[in-house]
Design a protein around this motif. Structure first.
Motif, short mmCIF file in Angstrom:
data_model
loop_
_atom_site.label_atom_id
_atom_site.label_comp_id
_atom_site.label_asym_id
_atom_site.label_seq_id
_atom_site.Cartn_x
_atom_site.Cartn_y
_atom_site.Cartn_z
N THR A 99 -13.29 -18.50 -7.03
CA THR A 99 -12.96 -17.39 -7.93
C THR A 99 -11.57 -16.84 -7.60
O THR A 99 -10.94 -17.24 -6.61
N ASN A 100 -11.13 -15.88 -8.40
CA ASN A 100 -9.86 -15.18 -8.13
C ASN A 100 -10.09 -13.84 -7.45
O ASN A 100 -9.15 -13.06 -7.27
N THR A 101 -11.33 -13.56 -7.09
CA THR A 101 -11.67 -12.29 -6.43
C THR A 101 -11.13 -12.26 -5.01
O THR A 101 -11.14 -13.28 -4.31
N LYS A 102 -10.69 -11.09 -4.57
CA LYS A 102 -10.18 -10.92 -3.21
C LYS A 102 -11.26 -10.26 -2.34
O LYS A 102 -11.67 -9.13 -2.62
N PRO A 103 -11.73 -10.95 -1.30
CA PRO A 103 -12.77 -10.38 -0.45
C PRO A 103 -12.20 -9.40 0.58
O PRO A 103 -11.16 -9.65 1.18
N LEU A 104 -12.91 -8.30 0.77
CA LEU A 104 -12.54 -7.31 1.77
C LEU A 104 -13.79 -7.03 2.59
O LEU A 104 -14.82 -6.64 2.04
N ILE A 105 -13.71 -7.25 3.89
CA ILE A 105 -14.88 -7.18 4.77
C ILE A 105 -15.16 -5.75 5.23
O ILE A 105 -14.26 -5.04 5.67
N TYR A 122 -10.09 -6.05 6.49
CA TYR A 122 -11.17 -5.90 7.45
C TYR A 122 -11.17 -4.45 7.90
O TYR A 122 -10.23 -4.00 8.54
N PHE A 123 -12.20 -3.67 7.53
CA PHE A 123 -12.22 -2.29 8.00
C PHE A 123 -13.64 -1.84 8.33
O PHE A 123 -14.61 -2.44 7.90
N LEU A 124 -13.73 -0.80 9.12
CA LEU A 124 -15.01 -0.30 9.59
C LEU A 124 -15.71 0.53 8.52
O LEU A 124 -15.08 1.20 7.72
N LYS A 125 -17.04 0.48 8.54
CA LYS A 125 -17.82 1.20 7.55
C LYS A 125 -17.67 2.71 7.66
O LYS A 125 -17.85 3.43 6.68
N ASN A 126 -17.35 3.19 8.85
CA ASN A 126 -17.22 4.64 9.02
C ASN A 126 -15.79 5.14 8.79
O ASN A 126 -15.45 6.25 9.16
N THR A 127 -14.98 4.30 8.16
CA THR A 127 -13.60 4.69 7.86
C THR A 127 -13.58 5.82 6.84
O THR A 127 -14.42 5.90 5.95
N ASP A 128 -12.59 6.70 6.98
CA ASP A 128 -12.42 7.81 6.03
C ASP A 128 -12.28 7.27 4.61
O ASP A 128 -11.58 6.27 4.38
N PRO A 129 -12.95 7.89 3.64
CA PRO A 129 -12.90 7.41 2.25
C PRO A 129 -11.49 7.21 1.69
O PRO A 129 -11.25 6.26 0.94
N GLU A 130 -10.57 8.08 2.06
CA GLU A 130 -9.20 7.93 1.56
C GLU A 130 -8.55 6.66 2.09
O GLU A 130 -7.78 6.01 1.38
N ARG A 131 -8.86 6.29 3.31
CA ARG A 131 -8.30 5.06 3.88
C ARG A 131 -8.93 3.83 3.23
O ARG A 131 -8.27 2.82 3.03
N ILE A 132 -10.22 3.93 2.92
CA ILE A 132 -10.87 2.84 2.21
C ILE A 132 -10.23 2.68 0.83
O ILE A 132 -9.96 1.56 0.39
N ARG A 133 -10.00 3.79 0.19
CA ARG A 133 -9.35 3.78 -1.13
C ARG A 133 -8.00 3.07 -1.06
O ARG A 133 -7.69 2.18 -1.87
N GLU A 134 -7.18 3.45 -0.08
CA GLU A 134 -5.85 2.85 0.05
C GLU A 134 -5.94 1.37 0.43
O GLU A 134 -5.12 0.57 0.00
N ALA A 135 -6.94 1.02 1.24
CA ALA A 135 -7.11 -0.38 1.64
C ALA A 135 -7.42 -1.25 0.43
O ALA A 135 -6.85 -2.33 0.25
N ILE A 136 -8.32 -0.79 -0.42
CA ILE A 136 -8.69 -1.56 -1.62
C ILE A 136 -7.49 -1.71 -2.54
O ILE A 136 -7.22 -2.81 -3.06
N LYS A 137 -6.74 -0.63 -2.72
CA LYS A 137 -5.56 -0.69 -3.58
C LYS A 137 -4.52 -1.64 -3.01
O LYS A 137 -3.87 -2.40 -3.74
N ALA A 138 -4.34 -1.62 -1.69
CA ALA A 138 -3.36 -2.49 -1.05
C ALA A 138 -3.74 -3.96 -1.21
O ALA A 138 -2.90 -4.80 -1.53
N VAL A 139 -5.01 -4.27 -1.01
CA VAL A 139 -5.48 -5.65 -1.17
C VAL A 139 -5.33 -6.09 -2.63
O VAL A 139 -4.90 -7.20 -2.92
N TYR A 140 -5.66 -5.21 -3.54
CA TYR A 140 -5.52 -5.51 -4.97
C TYR A 140 -4.07 -5.85 -5.32
O TYR A 140 -3.81 -6.74 -6.14
N ASN A 141 -3.13 -5.18 -4.65
CA ASN A 141 -1.71 -5.39 -4.92
C ASN A 141 -1.11 -6.53 -4.10
O ASN A 141 0.12 -6.69 -4.05
N GLY A 142 -1.95 -7.32 -3.45
CA GLY A 142 -1.48 -8.53 -2.79
C GLY A 142 -1.23 -8.41 -1.30
O GLY A 142 -0.73 -9.35 -0.68
#
Length: 221
Positions: A83-89, A110-130
């Motif tokens: 697929t073209n989906t980007k996996p984030l662990i 790769y990030f921890l489950k207890n990460t601050d929601p804002e950091r998770i948000r930024e991580a997803i956006k960063a991965v989405y942007n390549g």
């Protein structure tokens, strides 16, 4: 007079795979509070995540590591291949034995489950942007594991790289951003990007996290 048209930003389509319903639904609620995310589905194992990504257009798959039927590391490999989906662990420290395998299989973050929601948000956006996201605490865990690894590691063939490329790889392995590397080596961020492209071309690697692992181990993952 020509009217201006306001474009609606494209939402990032996400699925969440975790066998823990509390984590799964909690993550769904968190992401749903942000306008830029569209949580398409939540599933409880890796096989279902793969099947969903093959059937529908998904931008980011958030994958737990330990799941029944198929774990997140195996799902990462199939999702990247099919697929073209980007996996984030999503991980806990108990899962750090899987880090290298997940990176080798194409995980973009790769990030921890207890990460601050804002950091998770930024991580997803960063991965989405390549980009590839590796939390400092995860990188330190990798270094610790490699240091404690008793198996002999092969060495980087330094003849393949210029001195400057070796310096940049060393900085990447320390977790430095391009901006930090530029400041350290007194060259522009654009020049840093060019060197990184050259390193990727020479090694066949795909992103900076793999460069860091390669520098630390001498192995191509």
């Amino acid at each position: 007079m020509k009217e201006s048209v306001t474009q609606t930003p494209q939402t990032i389509k996400v699925i969440i795979a975790d066998d823990n319903s509390f984590v799964r639904e909690g993550m769904r609620i968190i992401l749903s509070t942000y306008d830029e995310f569209d949580v398409l589905a939540t599933v409880n194992d890796g096989q279902k995540a793969v099947e969903y990504c093959k059937k529908f257009s998904v931008d980011i798959a958030l994958l737990d590591v330990r799941m029944p039927n198929m774990n997140g590391v195996e799902a990462t490999k199939l999702i990247c291949e099919q697929t073209n989906t980007k996996p984030l662990i999503l991980t806990t420290f108990d899962d750090d034995e899987y880090i290298l395998d997940a990176i080798r299989n194409g995980a973009k973050g790769y990030f921890l489950k207890n990460t601050d929601p804002e950091r998770i948000r930024e991580a997803i956006k960063a991965v989405y942007n390549g980009n590839t996201i590796m939390q400092d605490v995860i990188m330190e865990k990798i270094k610790l594991n490699l240091t404690n690894d008793k198996e002999p590691e092969s060495k980087i063939d330094k003849t393949l790289f210029t001195d400057r490329e070796m310096e940049i790889m060393a900085c990447i392995a320390k977790g430095f951003s391009n901006k930090e590397i530029a400041k350290q080596l007194f060259i522009s961020e654009g020049t840093i990007a060019n060197y990184i492209t050259s390193i990727l071309d020479k090694t066949g690697l795909q992103h900076r996290t793999q460069i860091a692992i390669y520098y630390l181990t001498g192995k191509i993952y």
